[in-house]
Design an enzyme around this catalytic site. Structure first.
Site, short mmCIF file in Angstrom:
data_model
loop_
_atom_site.label_atom_id
_atom_site.label_comp_id
_atom_site.label_asym_id
_atom_site.label_seq_id
_atom_site.Cartn_x
_atom_site.Cartn_y
_atom_site.Cartn_z
CB THR A 151 -0.89 -0.01 1.27
OG1 THR A 151 -1.54 1.24 1.40
CG2 THR A 151 -0.09 -0.27 2.54
CD GLU B 177 -3.49 3.63 4.51
OE1 GLU B 177 -3.28 3.56 5.73
OE2 GLU B 177 -4.62 3.63 4.02
NE ARG C 70 -6.72 8.10 2.95
CZ ARG C 70 -6.30 9.01 3.82
NH1 ARG C 70 -5.85 10.19 3.39
NH2 ARG C 70 -6.32 8.76 5.13
CE LYS D 23 -0.01 -4.56 3.05
NZ LYS D 23 -0.35 -5.91 2.48
CE1 TYR E 45 -3.46 -2.61 5.75
CE2 TYR E 45 -3.27 -0.27 5.24
CZ TYR E 45 -3.34 -1.59 4.83
OH TYR E 45 -3.27 -1.88 3.49
CB SER E 46 0.40 2.30 7.40
OG SER E 46 0.46 3.12 8.54
CE1 TYR F 38 -15.10 7.80 10.33
CE2 TYR F 38 -12.92 7.28 9.48
CZ TYR F 38 -14.15 6.87 9.97
OH TYR F 38 -14.40 5.52 10.11
#
Ligand code: NAD
Ligand code: DAU
Length: 354
Positions: free
Chosen positions: A133, A135, A223, A163, A159-160, A216
């Site tokens: 990703t 990210e 993005r 990864k 998460y990032s 949010y």
């Protein structure tokens, strides 16, 4: 010739498997743990197709993966399997460490054992393609240039970070052991079969259900959106011709603030499925508490992939988002089937405080 695809019952993996088998006679063994995000129904059109075998299991299960490798003797592994949702990683990072880091490590070790025992010609032809990703590169300021492959890793979410760790393991297995790897780092995908916990499908599904559209913070996070079929074509191209040990950024040059995405979806729904009372779906937009540590902007510079391998996306954002909204309108049964009890619990946990 066979491919071992991991995570091929999830959003991108399933699109990849469906596209692959629509274009190639080469069989696919599809290893997927079938977590909440894995959905065999997405692959229903492959029922009875001898070229596809779905195996429920964990990439971290060394015995199972070794057995699959020995039995099917794949010429490549394409690794989609991961925990993929940033908000879930904030509520519970453990699964992300387990699958994205430890799982990738175990998978690499299983594959290394298989690959190192192959005859030399098969060793040279073998590929391990790791799907990652954008990210991992962190967050950009408004005027910063888009991420190139040389941008340093600055992951900000559990998460990032998980990864990023997996990318480093893949890199090290090439550098140290010579495993023939390639890694792709892609921007935000959207399209058919996207689980409605992520922004675009959540907004479509909530809009149609008359529910609030939870944006949010100020909705100005950016993005860089890519239609999922274009990500799949990029992966096919990198698998075919990517240089060993290299990473390739994948993106569609489609930077958009979140609020623009939500308004575009509302406009398309107003056109395709107008509300009975004549009001716009935009009246359902509701600003909610921001994501902790929310990255402000991602943008991908995909020039390396274009220059070296001639890849370009086929869809613009305008064509891709229209197809996506049409797909969700045409597949209400797929949506209602994924909205299981577990899905409802997640929505309650994530949005009840806002
Ligand atoms: P997803 O959450 O929709 O699907 C993930 C799949 O992996 C599911 O089918 C799940 O059951 C399976 N899985 C999870 N843990 C597993 C394990 N331990 N063993 C075997 N299978 C397991 O995710 P996605 O959006 O399709 O993303 C696929 C890959 O692409 C991920 O690696 C993700 O990091 C990466 N990626 C996603 C995007 C995006 O916008 N969605 C963009 C760039 C990269
Ligand atoms: O950039 C690639 C990444 O894109 C992938 O690696 C991830 O697997 C994938 O989930 C996606 O991560 P994001 O966090 O960018 O996607 P998500 O759809 O969760 O959110 C997109 C943006 O929309 C983000 O800025 C948060 C915002 N958002 C999201 C949801 C679910 C909202 O404003 N409201 C919401 O309810």
């Amino acid at each position: 010739m066979t491919l071992l695809v991991t995570g091929g019952a999830g959003f991108i993996g399933a699109n990849f498997v469906l596209d692959w088998l629509a274009q190639s006679p080469e069989p696919v063994v599809n290893l997927d743990k079938l977590t909440y995000a894995g959905n065999p129904e997405t692959l229903a059109s492959l029922q009875g197709d001898a070229r596809h075998q779905l195996v429920q299991g964990d990439i971290g299960d060394v015995d199972l993966v070794r057995q699959l490798l020995a039995e099917h003797r794949p010429r490549a592994v394409v690794n989609f399997a991961a925990e993929s949702h940033v908000d879930r990683s904030i509520h519970g990072p453990g699964d992300f460490i387990h699958t994205n880091i430890v799982g990738t490590f175990n998978l690499l070790e299983s594959v290394r054992g298989y690959w190192s025992a192959l005859p030399q010609a098969d060793q040279q032809a073998f590929r391990f393609l790791h799907v990652s990703t954008d990210e991992v590169y962190g967050s950009l300021g408004h005027a910063d240039p888009a991420f190139t492959e040389n941008h340093r890793y600055e992951p900000n979410s559990p998460y990032s970070a998980s990864k990023a760790a997996s990318d480093h393991l893949v890199r090290a297995w090439h550098h140290t052991y010579g495993l023939p790897v390639v890694t792709t780092n892609c921007s935000n995908n959207y399209g058919p079969y996207h689980f409605p916990e992520k922004l675009i499908p959540l907004m479509i599904v909530n809009a149609l259900a008359g529910k609030p559209l939870p944006v949010y913070g100020d909705g100005m996070q950016i993005r860089d959106w890519l239609y999922v079929k274009d990500h799949c074509s990029a992966i096919r191209r990198v698998l075919e011709a990517g240089r060993l040990g290299e990473t390739y950024n994948v993106g569609g040059w489609n930077e958009k603030p979140n609020i623009d995405i939500v308004k575009t979806i509302c406009q398309l729904l107003d056109e395709m499925r107008p509300k009975a009372d004549g009001s716009s779906y935009a009246s359902q937009i509701s600003y909610v508490t921001d994501r902790p540590g929310h990255d402000r902007r991602y943008a991908i510079d995909a020039r390396k992939l274009e220059a070296e391998l001639g890849w370009k996306p086929a869809e613009t954002f305008e064509t891709g988002i229209r197809k996506t909204v049409q797909w969700y309108l045409a597949h209400p049964e797929w949506v209602s089937n994924v909205q299981s009890g577990a899905y409802r619990e997640w929505v309650q946990k994530q949005y009840s405080a806002s």
